[in-house]
Design an enzyme around this catalytic site. Structure first.
Site, mmCIF file in Angstrom:
data_model
loop_
_atom_site.group_PDB
_atom_site.id
_atom_site.type_symbol
_atom_site.label_atom_id
_atom_site.label_comp_id
_atom_site.label_asym_id
_atom_site.label_seq_id
_atom_site.Cartn_x
_atom_site.Cartn_y
_atom_site.Cartn_z
ATOM 1 N N GLY A 38 3.888 -4.404 35.201
ATOM 2 C CA GLY A 38 5.015 -4.568 36.123
ATOM 3 C C GLY A 38 4.595 -4.370 37.557
ATOM 4 O O GLY A 38 3.403 -4.351 37.869
ATOM 5 N N ASN A 39 5.559 -4.225 38.447
ATOM 6 C CA ASN A 39 5.251 -3.917 39.846
ATOM 7 C C ASN A 39 6.349 -3.015 40.400
ATOM 8 O O ASN A 39 7.328 -2.734 39.723
ATOM 9 C CB ASN A 39 5.079 -5.207 40.660
ATOM 10 C CG ASN A 39 6.345 -6.033 40.700
ATOM 11 O OD1 ASN A 39 7.338 -5.626 41.282
ATOM 12 N ND2 ASN A 39 6.324 -7.193 40.034
ATOM 13 N N ARG A 40 6.155 -2.565 41.622
ATOM 14 C CA ARG A 40 7.028 -1.522 42.173
ATOM 15 C C ARG A 40 8.253 -2.054 42.921
ATOM 16 O O ARG A 40 8.947 -1.290 43.573
ATOM 17 C CB ARG A 40 6.223 -0.637 43.134
ATOM 18 C CG ARG A 40 5.155 0.163 42.459
ATOM 19 C CD ARG A 40 4.454 1.040 43.472
ATOM 20 N NE ARG A 40 3.241 1.594 42.920
ATOM 21 C CZ ARG A 40 3.206 2.634 42.095
ATOM 22 N NH1 ARG A 40 4.308 3.241 41.752
ATOM 23 N NH2 ARG A 40 2.042 3.063 41.632
ATOM 24 N N SER A 41 8.518 -3.333 42.837
ATOM 25 C CA SER A 41 9.662 -3.855 43.598
ATOM 26 C C SER A 41 10.962 -3.247 43.074
ATOM 27 O O SER A 41 11.227 -3.244 41.873
ATOM 28 C CB SER A 41 9.707 -5.378 43.470
ATOM 29 O OG SER A 41 10.846 -5.850 44.139
#
Ligand SMILES: Cc1cc2nc3c(=O)[nH]c(=O)nc-3n(C[C@H](O)[C@H](O)[C@H](O)COP(=O)(O)O)c2cc1C
Length: 400
Positions: free
Chosen positions: A208-211
């Site tokens: 995933g990513n931190r957005s």
């Protein structure tokens, strides 16, 4: 300067109790609120509640305090009128200019922005009479918030629910700040993507990513307050649904692509604020990947995901559609941004400089918006809402 004057019109729906919370939000944030309920509204929540919470007398008809001519004054002096909940009956009266109580008189004398937050059963909302009344009110410049989908008065559920008071407040705040009586995105359909995609490795793990989705949600809220019909494709955000916005929840980049392509078919503008994974694991393990005693884990092989921004920019299913992308850069921000803008083929690229104060999840942002026409618009460090307003200004210019 005195406090902004807000008229809170309350008509006779079961959701009238939620207007108490909206009233609190408005007064606690420094607005002078005059509540004008209908006679039916007082059957749901009494005058004592409205009067005590607002600090003003409450009347439903034009015959009280006649020396102050309230049927004219209240509307004339208002900076914003918000009707929440707005019944089918109230929408019909407002669309046809009836003036048989204090609220309908106020709606005719107000020259400020007007927001309606309808709430009713799905059948009443979908009836052609109601839909035509809503279209009339929107054509005249009112912001009519689409009802939410969910539990209605009884055991049934569907479209027609009053959005959460905090979200109606957000619309009011933005409409009041702009102060315009002709919202510039009225009649437009805009698509916004928000959040970060998750690419599953196995049933419990993902890349995933931190957005956080906050910038995309700010864009969606702002567009709704400027009169647009908004589809928000939301990837793993966990944020409350903005009022009047059609939220399509997605998980992976492939799901996001499908939802954006479908919604973009009749959209005037597409703003891709989501952080979409460039890569996904080549294989998905249907069972949880286990540790093997004494052995190294298997490597994860990644494959490319489709480039949704480039695809939408190249496709343009609707002539004149404006496409906006986002890019996070660490160095040589403008040169890298310009190259990306050309590569993607979009009309505008919002280039965020990633740095210490500008982390994912923050309430603030700072950016330069690059235009395919060579323009450069700097947005100083500030709330994500301010960047959202600038993006829509630039989109509205291009749509015009
Ligand atoms: C229990 C109950 C709940 C109601 N809820 C709604 C509602 O959510 N939306 C609506 O449009 N009308 C609703 N109505 C009908 C309105 O109260 C009715 O149309 C009334 O004439 C509206 O008057 P007003 O628009 O002057 O407030 C409800 C009626 C009852 C008895």
């Amino acid at each position: 300067m005195g406090k902004p004057k807000v008229v809170l019109g309350v008509s006779g729906g079961i959701a009238a109790y939620k207007a108490c919370e909206l009233l609190r939000r408005l007064t606690e944030s420094g607005h002078d609120v005059r509540v004008v309920p209908t006679a039916s509204a007082l059957r749901f929540v009494g005058a004592a509640t409205w009067s005590a919470l607002s600090g003003h007398p409450v009347s439903t008809e034009v015959w009280s305090d006649v020396h102050e001519v309230p049927h004219v004054r209240i509307g004339q002096q208002a900076d914003l009128v918000v009707v929440a909940p707005a019944t089918a009956d109230m929408l019909a009266k407002a669309a046809h200019g009836l003036a048989d109580d204090l609220l309908t008189n106020t709606l005719l004398t107000a020259r400020c922005p007007v927001v309606f937050a309808p709430a009713m059963h799905t059948e009443m909302w979908e009836h052609p009479a109601t839909q035509e009344n809503v279209a009339t009110l929107r054509r005249r410049g009112a912001v009519v918030i689409e009802p939410a989908v969910g539990r209605l008065t009884g055991a049934d559920s569907g479209k027609g629910r009053l959005p959460e008071p905090g979200e109606i407040f957000e619309v009011c705040r933005r409409v009041l700040a702009r102060g315009v009586t002709a919202p510039d995105l009225a009649g437009r359909h805009v698509v916004v993507s928000a959040g970060g995609t998750r690419e599953p490795l196995d049933p419990v793990r993902f890349l995933g990513n931190r957005s956080s989705g906050k910038q995309g949600y700010a864009l969606a809220r702002t567009a709704a307050a400027r009169g647009a019909r908004v589809t928000l494709v939301a990837a793993n955000t966990g944020l409350p649904d903005p009022a009047g916005v059609d939220v399509v929840p997605v998980g992976t980049a492939a799901q996001l692509r499908e939802a954006v392509v479908e919604a973009a078919a009749d959209a005037d503008a597409v703003v891709m604020a989501a952080a979409v994974a460039d890569f996904r694991p080549e294989t998905y393990a249907t069972g949880k990947i286990k540790k093997k005693e004494g052995a190294d884990p298997d490597p994860v092989v990644l494959v490319r995901n489709p480039d949704v921004l480039a695809e939408i920019s190249a496709g343009r299913p609707r002539p004149g559609q404006v496409v906006v992308g986002f890019a996070a850069e660490t160095d040589d921000v403008l040169a890298n941004g310009r190259a990306k803008l050309r590569r993607k083929g979009c009309d505008l690229l919002v280039v965020n400089e990633v740095g210490e104060r500008k982390t994912f999840g923050s309430e603030q942002n700072e950016a330069v918006v690059l235009g395919a026409d060579g323009s450069e618009t700097s947005v100083p460090f500030g709330p994500k809402e301010a960047l959202a307003e600038t993006v829509w200004d630039l989109v509205a210019e291009r749509l015009a």
